[in-house]
Write an enzyme that holds these catalytic residues in place. Sequence first.
Site, PDB file in Angstrom:
ATOM      1  N   GLU A  40     -13.379  53.074 -12.360  1.00  0.00           N
ATOM      2  CA  GLU A  40     -14.709  52.740 -11.870  1.00  0.00           C
ATOM      3  C   GLU A  40     -15.113  51.472 -12.608  1.00  0.00           C
ATOM      4  O   GLU A  40     -15.230  51.470 -13.839  1.00  0.00           O
ATOM      5  CB  GLU A  40     -15.720  53.846 -12.160  1.00  0.00           C
ATOM      6  CG  GLU A  40     -17.119  53.481 -11.682  1.00  0.00           C
ATOM      7  CD  GLU A  40     -18.208  54.335 -12.302  1.00  0.00           C
ATOM      8  OE1 GLU A  40     -19.316  54.345 -11.747  1.00  0.00           O
ATOM      9  OE2 GLU A  40     -17.966  54.968 -13.345  1.00  0.00           O
ATOM     10  N   ASP A  75     -13.911  56.432 -16.089  1.00  0.00           N
ATOM     11  CA  ASP A  75     -15.336  56.212 -15.883  1.00  0.00           C
ATOM     12  C   ASP A  75     -15.786  54.866 -16.454  1.00  0.00           C
ATOM     13  O   ASP A  75     -15.467  54.515 -17.603  1.00  0.00           O
ATOM     14  CB  ASP A  75     -16.121  57.344 -16.557  1.00  0.00           C
ATOM     15  CG  ASP A  75     -17.614  57.214 -16.365  1.00  0.00           C
ATOM     16  OD1 ASP A  75     -18.063  57.311 -15.219  1.00  0.00           O
ATOM     17  OD2 ASP A  75     -18.323  56.999 -17.367  1.00  0.00           O
TER      18      ASP A  75
END
Length: 585
Positions: free
Chosen positions: A284, A247
Amino acid sequence: MTHLSVWAPAAATVDVVSPGAPTRALHPGGRPGWWHLDLESLHHGDDYAFSLDGGPPLPDPRSAWQPTGPDGPSRVYDHDTFTWTDTAWRGRPLPGGVIYELHIGTFTDEGTFDAAIRRLDHLVDLGVTHVELLPVAAFPGRHGWGYDGVCLWAAHEPYGGPDGLKRLVDACHARGLAVILDVVHNHLGPSGNYLPRYGPYFTDRYHTPWGSAVNLDGPGSDEVRAFLVDSALAWLRDFHLDGLRLDAVHELEDRRAVPFLEELSDAVDRLGTTLGKPLFTIAESDLNDPRVVTPRESGGLGIHAQWSDDFHHALHALLTGERQGYYVDFGSMSTLARTLTRVWLHDGRWSSFRGRHHGRPVDTSRMPGHRFLAYLQDHDQVGNRATGDRISALLPPGLLAGAAALVLTSPFTPMLFMGEEWGASTPWQYFTDHTDPALADAVRRGRRAEFAAHGWAERDIPDPQSPDTVRASRLDWSEPLRAPHAALLTWYRTLIRLRRTHPELTDPHLSAVHVTYDEAAGWLMLHRGPFRTALNLADEPATLPMGTANAEVLASWDPATIDRGLAGTTLTLAPRSTAVARLLS
């Protein structure tokens, strides 16, 4: 016998507290700051906690089992007690795959790992190859997206705990599905985080959108990095996962000579070699920096793939006409064509949203397309909208079909968001279950204030803490069985089958990808070898030039025709429709 160990560099004493047993002291040893103890009286299923300097009981930072949540005691978990049936599983590489992103808590009505197992055959029939789970690391309360996790080694108990996650992974492997887990290393949730009591896991030298940054480069950062790397390896090794989605890696503040991401990617590669199966990481990243996915031996960080928001923004803005926020630079066919051929729009170009130049070019002659993920929707792009409305609420079926065709015949690794394949009518909204009333109210007020600034009435913003918000976000599994959803599901299955059947559609060479378009006429065509994916956005039929070769239509949403005349071959599309065709020699 159970071996207990914990890093607590500032503690003068560390004790283990277990119900019905005397308090026992751990002993310093090994690396600085570490404490250890072997206990014959502590077994699988027994509860325990640590006490630092005589303080209150705290959960084990490396606990795999938190049966009453992050605020309760840890429970001894012996990974050898689970019986796996996936001994023949040798993994599934990411190149050539199709990813399906899902959230355990809303994928089914029950919101558990075991309930998800009962829907896996749908994913097999759909044709996807990799299941990506939103974070399952334990967090306070029952409901949440998972990005407020605080126990980075433990599977969320309301979902089914560690055994439940293992059953799901085992069932996926039995069906040929690889499993990716979303992990969060850039912050911990605002409640239930006991790591600062143990050591310098965070630093005030940097700040992130969630507060103090994780300490990746200050004093004590060797152990903090080891904690995160070991956690990642534990998910892959002990839970038999195949890959990790990392993330928001752009929020990892790290100025050491060997970046944390490089260290992590190296550790994952080495574990894959040891286990004899491909393991991978997907980042990401908001940096638009190809060095994230450049191999380490070539000077990069060695992450295997990354999300490509520019492609999403280009496709979404073109189809919906939205231009607010980060969509401001997108919306034309030329920007979509650029992201299909060069990955990013912002590859060193000016970003109006950021007020500066942004990104770095991708060397399309060397970088394979499968290192970038393409998607029409994802959990952020749906859930961060005011009401969590999906793109199926914004577009007619023909344009939904065209968007799906571009994603699934793109040169990238396609990713679908749960329910997208049948145009789910259920929203996916932002929801939390904070047990601290003050925190819950702050989140509620913050969410409403954020969207009120963009003109939304407070009454229209779903309450993140309401159980109704969670219920509204659950998939309705009766929809794929009835019109109009069944037709879109058939379309997705057809596109995935085409991608799987024809190697040209998974060709990783970005330099071989071409796009033609007519902005005024409203049509665009993606060229992949002999294949043509054509999309007509106009309200009138469109006739697209196909060159001099003959052609055939392989799949179309509305009837499409091929005509061959003196001037060459043409493809005629109905208004707001799409087709995939193939040139014939």
